[in-house]
Write a protein that holds these residues in place. Structure first.
Motif, mmCIF file in Angstrom:
data_model
loop_
_atom_site.group_PDB
_atom_site.id
_atom_site.type_symbol
_atom_site.label_atom_id
_atom_site.label_comp_id
_atom_site.label_asym_id
_atom_site.label_seq_id
_atom_site.Cartn_x
_atom_site.Cartn_y
_atom_site.Cartn_z
ATOM 1 N N MET A 57 -2.976 10.914 -10.136
ATOM 2 C CA MET A 57 -3.914 12.001 -9.860
ATOM 3 C C MET A 57 -3.279 13.376 -10.059
ATOM 4 S SD MET A 57 -6.788 10.678 -9.375
ATOM 5 C CE MET A 57 -7.641 12.178 -8.916
ATOM 6 N N GLY A 58 -1.963 13.422 -10.169
ATOM 7 C CA GLY A 58 -1.286 14.690 -10.413
ATOM 8 C C GLY A 58 -1.002 14.966 -11.874
ATOM 9 N N LEU A 59 -1.415 14.072 -12.752
ATOM 10 C CA LEU A 59 -1.167 14.255 -14.183
ATOM 11 C C LEU A 59 -2.071 15.332 -14.767
ATOM 12 C CD1 LEU A 59 -0.775 10.532 -15.330
ATOM 13 C CD2 LEU A 59 1.034 12.231 -15.062
ATOM 14 N N HIS A 60 -1.458 16.235 -15.543
ATOM 15 C CA HIS A 60 -2.203 17.322 -16.183
ATOM 16 C C HIS A 60 -1.734 17.481 -17.633
ATOM 17 C CE1 HIS A 60 -2.621 18.292 -11.900
ATOM 18 N NE2 HIS A 60 -3.694 18.998 -12.231
ATOM 19 N N LYS A 61 -2.525 18.196 -18.389
ATOM 20 C CA LYS A 61 -2.102 18.628 -19.718
ATOM 21 C C LYS A 61 -2.495 20.103 -19.873
ATOM 22 C CE LYS A 61 -6.255 17.400 -22.376
ATOM 23 N NZ LYS A 61 -6.789 16.599 -23.487
ATOM 24 N N MET A 114 -3.839 8.563 -22.135
ATOM 25 C CA MET A 114 -2.563 9.204 -21.851
ATOM 26 C C MET A 114 -2.111 8.922 -20.416
ATOM 27 S SD MET A 114 -1.637 13.268 -22.201
ATOM 28 C CE MET A 114 -2.744 13.360 -23.635
ATOM 29 N N ALA A 115 -3.052 8.973 -19.472
ATOM 30 C CA ALA A 115 -2.728 8.732 -18.069
ATOM 31 C C ALA A 115 -2.272 7.294 -17.831
ATOM 32 C CB ALA A 115 -3.940 9.051 -17.194
ATOM 33 N N ASN A 168 0.828 -1.211 0.000
ATOM 34 C CA ASN A 168 0.000 0.000 0.000
ATOM 35 C C ASN A 168 0.863 1.262 0.000
ATOM 36 O OD1 ASN A 168 -2.724 -0.751 -0.144
ATOM 37 N ND2 ASN A 168 -2.790 -1.298 2.014
ATOM 38 N N TYR A 169 1.997 1.192 0.673
ATOM 39 C CA TYR A 169 2.932 2.331 0.709
ATOM 40 C C TYR A 169 3.436 2.660 -0.693
ATOM 41 C CZ TYR A 169 7.579 4.431 1.473
ATOM 42 O OH TYR A 169 8.706 5.220 1.410
ATOM 43 N N PHE A 170 3.834 1.636 -1.459
ATOM 44 C CA PHE A 170 4.307 1.863 -2.821
ATOM 45 C C PHE A 170 3.168 2.339 -3.724
ATOM 46 C CE2 PHE A 170 7.509 -1.509 -1.598
ATOM 47 C CZ PHE A 170 8.522 -0.590 -1.397
ATOM 48 N N MET A 171 1.986 1.732 -3.569
ATOM 49 C CA MET A 171 0.856 2.117 -4.411
ATOM 50 C C MET A 171 0.399 3.556 -4.146
ATOM 51 S SD MET A 171 0.126 -0.312 -6.517
ATOM 52 C CE MET A 171 1.888 -0.623 -6.619
ATOM 53 N N SER A 172 0.684 4.063 -2.941
ATOM 54 C CA SER A 172 0.310 5.461 -2.657
ATOM 55 C C SER A 172 1.086 6.419 -3.556
ATOM 56 C CB SER A 172 0.563 5.778 -1.183
ATOM 57 O OG SER A 172 1.951 5.828 -0.887
ATOM 58 N N TYR A 173 2.334 6.084 -3.882
ATOM 59 C CA TYR A 173 3.101 6.922 -4.808
ATOM 60 C C TYR A 173 2.494 6.874 -6.210
ATOM 61 C CZ TYR A 173 6.849 7.851 -1.478
ATOM 62 O OH TYR A 173 7.563 8.293 -0.393
ATOM 63 N N ALA A 174 2.039 5.682 -6.613
ATOM 64 C CA ALA A 174 1.393 5.563 -7.925
ATOM 65 C C ALA A 174 0.087 6.354 -7.957
ATOM 66 C CB ALA A 174 1.137 4.092 -8.242
ATOM 67 N N TYR A 175 -0.651 6.337 -6.841
ATOM 68 C CA TYR A 175 -1.907 7.096 -6.777
ATOM 69 C C TYR A 175 -1.640 8.592 -6.940
ATOM 70 C CZ TYR A 175 -6.262 9.020 -4.948
ATOM 71 O OH TYR A 175 -7.431 9.726 -4.804
ATOM 72 N N ARG A 176 -0.668 9.095 -6.190
ATOM 73 C CA ARG A 176 -0.368 10.531 -6.279
ATOM 74 C C ARG A 176 0.136 10.905 -7.661
ATOM 75 N NH1 ARG A 176 1.004 9.544 -0.952
ATOM 76 N NH2 ARG A 176 3.131 8.924 -1.471
ATOM 77 N N PHE A 177 0.876 9.990 -8.287
ATOM 78 C CA PHE A 177 1.390 10.270 -9.632
ATOM 79 C C PHE A 177 0.247 10.411 -10.631
ATOM 80 C CE2 PHE A 177 2.609 8.692 -13.829
ATOM 81 C CZ PHE A 177 3.649 9.556 -14.144
#
Length: 394
Positions: A230-234, A266-267, A219-228
């Motif tokens: 959800m932080g994607l923009h264009k 894209m995400a 879950n700790y590692f997946m939290s980084y993937a979640y933030r990544f």
């Protein structure tokens, strides 16, 4: 950069006693735990199990055993030698998915030490875990996740969705990768880092399924993937637009939703590259972007339709029907009754009122199921519905 767990001492007996007590409390009815505890106090394993069945959780012998266990853990940590038995492995097949998994069976002392490590890292978990991670976290289970998807659906945030699955997630997360990220976040606590590293050495190649520490680290590692993700923009016309409207992580099962199909594509591609580069994790290539109006979101045992209704997954419904019919036919074996109680939670959560009948006056308290309605519902499930479910799950 902010670091965590600076003042935590895994060798402090007073600090780790609550973690050991919590780990023992719910498992003293088991023979392996009671016999292990008996070595640290003056009574036998049978008496400990009897006290556990009677609901007696505080008595002098148990308190003395917990203190002695904590003292033993303290001495092993300070000597930098854990002296644990090797992990045994067992192969088990999942009844629903038919997947074969290799489960690690740890010694009681190793399980207690992992409870201590997880408790000492609680500050890190609190800081890193995200709101929409729903596995092995208290208060966030299958139903909570399904209700969250239902809320997103009613808000119009799930026009397009994609389900991703990590290939061999636990076995792919190596000890070197785990320690690299932990040294980054708890750099100022060398003793705790050594303790976690020593426990991970017992796992061999990658994390083992069945380990408490493995669940929290995943879950700790997946939290980084979640933030990544959800932080994607264009950037469009001088403004930043989010690629994803919402995302949900159920351990290594990932759901990402968006109002635009191209943004979602894209995400997903960026997330696949991030997981590989950061954690050496591979996303299975069998993912497909689907429109919610064409197919319900099948996640965590429930199916959320485009109208915001929570339904039971068809194959779960069929298995539940078998258990209810056997119970109604007079099969009073304990495993059947446990199965009925477990499946009743699905019906209760899905709000299927016509499958539950009203209790008669004087009827014993317990699970009340309308067997006739369930049998009728199961008989109406056509082959077309089964194929639709199979295509959505693919």
């Amino acid at each position: 950069m902010k670091t965590y767990c600076k003042g935590v001492d895994p060798s402090d007996v007073i600090s780790i006693e609550p973690f050991v007590y919590e780990a023992l409390l719910s498992k003293l009815k088991r023979k392996d735990y009671s016999e292990f505890t008996a070595r640290y106090c003056g009574i036998g394993g049978k008496e400990i199990r009897r006290h556990a069945h009677e609901g007696l959780h505080h008595y002098p012998e148990l308190d003395r055993a917990i203190r002695n266990i904590c003292e033993d853990i303290r001495l092993r940590i300070l000597s930098r030698e854990l002296a644990l038995d090797p992990v045994r492995y067992s192969t088990r097949t999942d009844g629903l998915s038919k997947k074969t998994r290799i489960i690690g069976i740890e010694s009681v002392m190793q399980q207690l030490m992992e409870h201590v490590a997880v408790g000492c890292l609680q500050e890190l978990w609190d800081a890193k875990y995200e709101r929409h991670q729903y596995a092995s976290i208290k208060g966030r289970g299958q139903l909570k996740g399904a209700q969250t998807i239902q809320k997103w659906t009613k808000a119009g945030m799930t026009t397009y969705f994609v389900k991703l699955d990590v290939r061999q997630c636990f076995r792919s997360l190596s000890r070197e990768t785990a320690m690299r990220w932990l040294r980054r976040d708890i750099a100022k606590n060398g003793l705790l880092l050594w303790f976690v590293d020593a426990l991970l050495q017992m796992h061999g190649d990658g994390l083992i399924i069945g380990s408490l520490l493995s669940q929290f680290l995943c879950n700790y590692f997946m939290s980084y993937a979640y933030r990544f993700v959800m932080g994607l923009h264009k950037e469009r016309r001088g403004k930043l637009r989010k690629l994803c409207s919402c995302a949900l992580f159920y351990m290594d099962d990932i759901l990402i939703c968006s109002r635009d199909r191209r943004n979602l594509l894209m995400a997903v591609r960026k997330l696949i590259r991030f997981a590989k580069a950061s954690f050496d994790l591979d996303i299975k290539p069998n993912w497909h972007i689907r429109k919610h109006t064409d197919c319900g979101i099948d996640m965590m045992g429930y199916v959320v339709t485009a109208k915001g209704k929570i339904k039971i997954r068809p194959r779960v419904f069929i298995r539940a029907r078998r258990a209810f019919m056997r119970s109604a036919a007079g099969d009073d074996r304990m495993k059947i009754q446990h199965r009925v109680s477990a499946y009743y939670g699905f019906f209760k959560a899905a709000g299927i009122r016509h499958l539950r009948r009203v209790k008669e006056p004087g009827e014993e308290k317990g699970t009340v199921i309308n067997i006739q309605a369930i049998q009728k519902k199961a008989s109406t499930m056509t082959a077309q519905e089964a194929r639709r479910e199979q295509s959505c799950a693919a």
